[in-house]
Scaffold this active site. Structure first.
Site, PDB file in Angstrom:
ATOM      1  N   THR A  27       0.830  -1.220   0.132  1.00 41.21           N
ATOM      2  CA  THR A  27       0.069   0.086  -0.073  1.00 41.21           C
ATOM      3  C   THR A  27       0.726   1.199   0.036  1.00 41.21           C
ATOM      4  O   THR A  27       2.187   1.049   0.047  1.00 41.21           O
ATOM      5  CB  THR A  27      -0.789   0.114   1.284  1.00 41.21           C
ATOM      6  OG1 THR A  27      -1.971   0.953   1.032  1.00 41.21           O
ATOM      7  CG2 THR A  27      -0.235   0.049   2.603  1.00 41.21           C
ATOM      8  N   ALA A  60       4.793  -0.605   3.769  1.00 39.88           N
ATOM      9  CA  ALA A  60       4.600   0.659   4.160  1.00 39.88           C
ATOM     10  C   ALA A  60       5.387   1.538   3.709  1.00 39.88           C
ATOM     11  O   ALA A  60       6.572   1.537   4.053  1.00 39.88           O
ATOM     12  CB  ALA A  60       4.290   0.610   5.846  1.00 39.88           C
ATOM     13  N   VAL A  86       9.554  -1.743   5.074  1.00 38.47           N
ATOM     14  CA  VAL A  86       9.775  -0.514   4.616  1.00 38.47           C
ATOM     15  C   VAL A  86       9.826  -0.149   3.325  1.00 38.47           C
ATOM     16  O   VAL A  86      10.739  -0.671   2.415  1.00 38.47           O
ATOM     17  CB  VAL A  86      10.723   0.163   5.432  1.00 38.47           C
ATOM     18  CG1 VAL A  86      10.678   1.928   4.877  1.00 38.47           C
ATOM     19  CG2 VAL A  86      10.673  -0.037   6.826  1.00 38.47           C
ATOM     20  N   LYS A  87       8.907   0.536   2.559  1.00 40.00           N
ATOM     21  CA  LYS A  87       8.694   0.757   1.107  1.00 40.00           C
ATOM     22  C   LYS A  87       9.426   1.998   0.926  1.00 40.00           C
ATOM     23  O   LYS A  87       9.355   3.056   1.335  1.00 40.00           O
ATOM     24  CB  LYS A  87       7.545   0.676   0.488  1.00 40.00           C
ATOM     25  CG  LYS A  87       7.738   0.673  -0.908  1.00 40.00           C
ATOM     26  CD  LYS A  87       6.023   1.088  -1.571  1.00 40.00           C
ATOM     27  CE  LYS A  87       5.189  -0.246  -1.654  1.00 40.00           C
ATOM     28  NZ  LYS A  87       3.928   0.166  -2.238  1.00 40.00           N
ATOM     29  N   VAL A  88      10.614   2.080  -0.006  1.00 37.48           N
ATOM     30  CA  VAL A  88      11.837   2.976  -0.284  1.00 37.48           C
ATOM     31  C   VAL A  88      11.673   3.281  -1.641  1.00 37.48           C
ATOM     32  O   VAL A  88      11.919   2.281  -2.496  1.00 37.48           O
ATOM     33  CB  VAL A  88      13.004   2.682   0.340  1.00 37.48           C
ATOM     34  CG1 VAL A  88      14.023   3.729   0.190  1.00 37.48           C
ATOM     35  CG2 VAL A  88      13.020   2.270   1.854  1.00 37.48           C
TER      36      VAL A  88
END
Length: 217
Positions: A27, A60, A86-88
């Protein structure tokens, strides 16, 4: 191939979970806004609610673009639940942040990937997942699935452990082609997954069975 659902809609996530085919969720702030979730506290609480449904990775996304800010934001996201990834973004400071997260035991998803070179950098930094956006590549009159094949081939040749997560999937055919190309994961709307159920011959065959069954009633 694992199935992730790309949404912040809890009802859709629950439906995918109940089907028995859900392995994770991706998401972002835009998807959060679509379901009326705004503000840091509300977004973090919503991530927790998603993790309570899904027994698998939940991506996220950070909204910062500098190394120090991404690290601080990512640490807070990772504290929400053990399932948080953790989306980077695929930018210079993003690669630095991925390396920091990797060294400190935090899983990452490198997003907005559009080339094999970017995928190599993400793998070198230790990303858990790399997300090539195949639908957006298709929009530019190129074949996004070919990029999946290329990245999978490179990762296999080099022994990279990063999983290839096919993103920006638009239809059921994308899912099938990504499976053929060797993607580890696909993330897509629930509608694309449900589209895999459909075939006219199934409908015809079922109706014939039902008609024949009436003879014995």
């Amino acid at each position: 191939m694992k199935f992730f659902i790309d949404t912040a809609d809890l009802a859709q996530i629950q439906e995918a979970h109940d089907l028995g085919i859900l392995d994770g969720v991706t998401t972002n702030p835009s998807l959060m806004a679509k379901v009326g979730i705004k503000g840091t506290d509300a977004i973090n609480a919503h991530y927790k609610a998603i993790c309570d449904i899904v027994d698998g990775p939940v991506s996220a996304e950070v909204v910062s673009t500098t190394f120090a800010e991404m690290v601080e934001e990512g640490k807070k996201l990772a504290e929400i639940h053990p399932n948080i990834v953790v989306k980077v973004p695929m930018i210079k400071d993003g690669i630095k942040a991925i390396k920091w997260f990797t060294d400190n035991g935090i899983k990452t998803n490198c997003t907005l990937v559009f080339s094999a070179g970017q995928a190599i950098l993400a793998a070198k930094a230790g990303a858990t997942f790399v997300s090539p956006f195949i639908g957006r590549i298709d929009d530019g009159s190129w074949d996004g699935v070919q990029l999946i094949e290329q990245i999978v081939g490179i990762y296999n040749a080099q022994g990279y452990m990063t999983e290839v997560l096919a993103a920006s999937i638009r239809n059921p055919l994308h899912i099938v082609r990504c499976a053929e190309a060797g993607a580890d994961v696909c993330t897509c709307p629930l509608s694309s997954i449900l589209g895999l159920l459909k075939h006219p011959l199934t409908d015809i065959g079922l109706q014939q069975f039902l008609n024949d069954a009436k003879v014995f009633q």
